[in-house]
Design a protein around this motif. Structure first.
Motif, PDB file in Angstrom:
ATOM      1  N   ILE B 223       0.826  -1.203   0.000  1.00  0.00           N
ATOM      2  CA  ILE B 223       0.000   0.000   0.000  1.00  0.00           C
ATOM      3  C   ILE B 223       0.864   1.259   0.000  1.00  0.00           C
ATOM      4  CG2 ILE B 223      -1.649   1.318   1.398  1.00  0.00           C
ATOM      5  CD1 ILE B 223      -3.077  -1.254   2.010  1.00  0.00           C
ATOM      6  N   GLU B 260      -0.744   7.508  17.079  1.00  0.00           N
ATOM      7  CA  GLU B 260      -1.709   6.624  16.429  1.00  0.00           C
ATOM      8  C   GLU B 260      -2.103   7.111  15.038  1.00  0.00           C
ATOM      9  OE1 GLU B 260      -5.183   5.762  18.752  1.00  0.00           O
ATOM     10  OE2 GLU B 260      -4.018   5.264  20.519  1.00  0.00           O
ATOM     11  N   TRP B 261      -1.767   8.349  14.726  1.00  0.00           N
ATOM     12  CA  TRP B 261      -2.204   8.923  13.459  1.00  0.00           C
ATOM     13  C   TRP B 261      -1.171   8.784  12.343  1.00  0.00           C
ATOM     14  CZ3 TRP B 261      -4.677  14.183  15.395  1.00  0.00           C
ATOM     15  CH2 TRP B 261      -5.810  13.864  16.170  1.00  0.00           C
ATOM     16  N   ILE B 263       0.010   6.330  10.307  1.00  0.00           N
ATOM     17  CA  ILE B 263      -0.382   5.670   9.065  1.00  0.00           C
ATOM     18  C   ILE B 263      -1.552   6.409   8.418  1.00  0.00           C
ATOM     19  CG2 ILE B 263      -0.979   3.439   8.049  1.00  0.00           C
ATOM     20  CD1 ILE B 263       1.594   3.386   9.616  1.00  0.00           C
ATOM     21  N   LEU B 264      -2.501   6.803   9.286  1.00  0.00           N
ATOM     22  CA  LEU B 264      -3.694   7.493   8.804  1.00  0.00           C
ATOM     23  C   LEU B 264      -3.317   8.773   8.051  1.00  0.00           C
ATOM     24  CD1 LEU B 264      -6.758   7.289   8.857  1.00  0.00           C
ATOM     25  CD2 LEU B 264      -6.766   8.611  10.969  1.00  0.00           C
ATOM     26  N   HIS B 267      -2.200   7.992   4.561  1.00  0.00           N
ATOM     27  CA  HIS B 267      -3.325   7.660   3.676  1.00  0.00           C
ATOM     28  C   HIS B 267      -4.098   8.914   3.286  1.00  0.00           C
ATOM     29  CE1 HIS B 267      -2.499   3.547   4.181  1.00  0.00           C
ATOM     30  NE2 HIS B 267      -3.186   3.308   5.278  1.00  0.00           N
ATOM     31  N   LEU B 268      -4.292   9.821   4.262  1.00  0.00           N
ATOM     32  CA  LEU B 268      -5.076  11.027   3.975  1.00  0.00           C
ATOM     33  C   LEU B 268      -4.340  11.923   2.974  1.00  0.00           C
ATOM     34  CD1 LEU B 268      -6.606  11.845   7.473  1.00  0.00           C
ATOM     35  CD2 LEU B 268      -7.671  10.714   5.534  1.00  0.00           C
ATOM     36  N   PHE B 270      -2.409  10.859   0.676  1.00  0.00           N
ATOM     37  CA  PHE B 270      -2.606  10.185  -0.616  1.00  0.00           C
ATOM     38  C   PHE B 270      -3.975  10.534  -1.207  1.00  0.00           C
ATOM     39  CE2 PHE B 270      -4.869   6.423  -2.270  1.00  0.00           C
ATOM     40  CZ  PHE B 270      -4.276   6.354  -3.525  1.00  0.00           C
ATOM     41  N   LEU B 271      -5.034  10.438  -0.373  1.00  0.00           N
ATOM     42  CA  LEU B 271      -6.379  10.728  -0.873  1.00  0.00           C
ATOM     43  C   LEU B 271      -6.493  12.182  -1.304  1.00  0.00           C
ATOM     44  CD1 LEU B 271      -8.618   8.708   1.629  1.00  0.00           C
ATOM     45  CD2 LEU B 271      -7.986   8.108  -0.701  1.00  0.00           C
TER      46      LEU B 271
END
Lengths: 361, 287
Positions: B223, B260-261, B263-264, B267-268, B270-271
């Protein structure tokens, strides 16, 4: 001077399909009566088979008919399950009502999801759906009211006091646990039948013909006026709804949730892909054959741990390489038997064409 | 000062992601194949390096030097005997076959090495750091980033300056005409995947020495690699490096706010790029 216009008729029905319909009614009667006859363990196995079948039919509709190969359908299973948990734990709703709400919310989630993933083509769409699933998993893992990263359980009395459980207890004299298993089983049966019925009707309709045209040649389909993008988006949202309902139902029965389990790519997508590929992609019969085979393999190799998945992967690769239309495709090609015929056949009137074209219309 | 420090850490981490992504980008560029087993192949190479360095007592860098030709042969054979059969107009077969390979590799590694998480030890280098202007950066992250630069520079030289690279580009542009000119596309594809596996081995060396890994680490590496490729734009290797850096910086900034953020946040980012520039920041090819 007049030309006699021969009368044409377009049919999708075939002899075997009528016979199969009869057999299906007999099978259906047995399936409905199952919880009254067999043990609780068998009912749970059947529940597993039916819910897996629903997931497989949905993935098959996406990949086999709409050409949308998703590796991220676990997003709707997990989100549906979490929506159901939220509705039960936070809003105090009945789990059965919560299942429908979960489906509706999953369909809603599909809209922003499609907004991102539909920008990607082919293989990139596949990984894009996976990224979205990861994002939703990571976000829900932050939701402390539903247990955050470690997850939570349904309250004990929530599943025992579901609508209908009392009725089943009184009617059949079952214990509460058995009655709630029977109830979820019957809902799963209904869901599986409704899903197959919906897909079959869709494929026999004008829209289904358009869908098949888009799958076989998107450019040509668009040239004759099929709105490919709209068709794909509609299928995507519809499968999100059904997958969300299935996810919520599965977790009513499991009664315990965690982000890693609810969004597991292995459980909700990898298995489903292998079932569809081995059974026969692009047919309604394929996922049914696949899910039965999958269940038998799982029972046989349950003690072998990861060897089981390894073997499943190898079979999937071999089928894809050598018989890309799967076991049902192989069987159907040899015998000409179709239980859910969607291929359009021209009846009557010259010239006598042999029907050509794709397997499904 | 700490924000600059965080960004520098992110840039260096981006080097690792660019290494994950370079192989994927190369294979896609030449044969439009997206290998869903890419992450698992990285993990496979990491286990191979671990095995060589622990069993033979080799330095991990030397172990990677031995693993690279082995992985080249594995990639060559995989492409020549399996993946070449799946190429065509239909996107379904390559996706499903590589997905199957991913499952087989993960579970094969689970059987062979158990689910324990491992790490490749590099002795004193592990915690070593060096001064970079006013900043203090880890030596291994710095070596990783420089390796990424070297790999991408090398791949670009290969593609644009050599006969093999010319064959790569010709097959990518027009497979039939390339065939008429005496190129055998099947072999070119096999060499390309072999080469991608060499890059994968280099990525695996830094994955294994940087953090713990286990047989199920593959999909998330896939990913990250995919995100770096899409952020950078298809068909551009330097774009892939930029994509890796953006992803790395987004992750370290996210982690700085809340661990905790991490990886998130990646991804964000990327989006966000997907919405603003669907074809990536530096697209080259029209696909």
């Amino acid at each position: 001077m007049s030309i006699a216009i021969p009368s044409f008729k377009v049919e999708t029905r075939s002899g075997t399909s009528s016979l199969a319909a009869l057999a299906a009614f007999a099978g259906l009667a047995l399936a409905i009566a199952a919880p009254l006859v067999v043990s609780r363990g068998v009912v749970q196995d059947l529940f597993f088979i039916l819910t897996t079948l629903v997931l497989a039919q949905n993935w098959n509709l996406l990949a086999g008919y709409a050409g949308l190969i998703s590796v991220g359908q676990q997003v709707f299973v997990g989100f549906g399950a979490y929506a159901m948990f939220g509705a039960v734990i936070l809003a105090g709703l009945d789990p059965i009502a919560a299942i429908l709400i979960a489906g509706a919310l999953s369909a809603l989630l599909a809209i922003p999801t499609a907004f991102f993933t539909f920008r990607l083509q082919g293989p990139y769409f596949a990984i894009g759906t996976w990224v979205v699933a990861e994002v939703v998993r990571l976000l829900l893992a932050q939701w402390k009211a539903l247990g955050g990263g470690t997850g939570t359980s349904l309250p004990r009395d929530a599943t025992r006091d579901m609508i209908g459980v009392d009725l089943i207890r009184d009617l059949f004299g079952m214990k509460a646990a058995a009655a709630s298993d029977a109830l979820t089983y019957w809902i799963a049966l209904l869901l599986a039948l409704a899903t197959i019925g919906f897909i079959y009707r869709l494929l026999r309709s004008k829209q289904g013909l358009g869908l098949a045209a888009v799958r076989d040649n998107e450019q040509a389909a668009r040239a004759v006026g099929v709105d490919a993008r709209r068709m794909k988006a509609l299928v995507y949202v519809a499968t999100a709804f059904v997958t969300g309902v299935a996810g919520a139902l599965i977790y009513v029965q499991k009664a315990r949730i965690s982000p890693d389990a609810a969004f597991s790519v292995t459980d909700w997508t990898a298995y489903v892909i292998f079932i569809v590929v081995i059974g026969g992609i692009g047919t309604i019969e394929g996922p049914i054959v696949g899910v039965v085979l999958f269940f038998l393999l799982q029972k046989l190799f349950a003690d072998f741990g990861s060897w089981y998945l390894l073997v499943l992967g190898v079979i999937g690769i071999l089928v894809m390489l050598f018989t890309p239309r799967g076991l049902w495709g192989l069987f159907s090609d040899r015998t000409g038997i179709q239980l859910f015929p969607v291929r359009r056949t021209l009846i009557g009137g010259p010239p006598a064409h042999t029907p050509k074209g794709g397997p499904n219309g | 000062m700490s924000i600059i420090d965080t960004i520098v850490q992110g840039v260096l981490l981006g080097g690792l992601y660019a290494l994950f992504a370079a192989g994927l980008s190369l294979v896609f560029g030449i044969m439009r194949l997206v290998n869903l087993a890419h992450g698992d192949l990285i993990v496979l190479a990491a286990f191979l390096i671990l095995l060589l360095s622990s069993a033979l007592g080799l330095n991990p860098f030397f172990a990677a030097l031995i693993a690279a030709p082995l992985m080249f042969v594995a990639g060559w054979a995989l492409q020549y005997f399996v993946l070449n059969r799946t190429l065509g107009n239909d996107v379904l077969p390559p996706l499903l076959v590589t997905f199957g390979i991913s499952t087989v590799l993960q579970n094969g590694l689970l059987e062979a090495f158990s689910a324990d998480s491992r790490r490749v030890s590099i002795g004193a280098l592990e915690g070593a750091s060096t001064g970079l202007g006013p900043l203090n950066v880890g030596l291994m992250p710095l070596i990783t980033f420089l390796s990424a630069l070297t790999v991408i520079f090398g791949l670009n030289q290969l593609i644009y300056r050599t006969a093999l690279g010319r064959a790569f580009r010709a097959t990518s542009d027009d497979i039939v005409t390339a065939g008429l000119m005496g190129i055998r596309p099947q072999r070119i594809f096999a060499v390309a995947t072999g080469l991608a596996m060499v890059v994968v081995t280099i990525a695996a060396l830094y994955l294994g020495t940087r953090a713990n890994f286990d047989p199920t680490s593959g999909p998330s590496r896939l990913i990250y690699a995919f995100e770096a490729v899409i952020i950078g734009g298809l068909g551009s290797l330097w774009g892939t490096l930029a994509g890796g850096v953006i992803l790395g910086v987004a992750q370290t900034l996210g982690a700085a706010v809340n661990p905790e953020w991490q990886i998130l946040a990646g991804h964000l980012a990327f989006l966000a790029v997907l919405v603003i520039k669907p074809r990536g920041l530096f697209p080259r090819a029209v696909d």
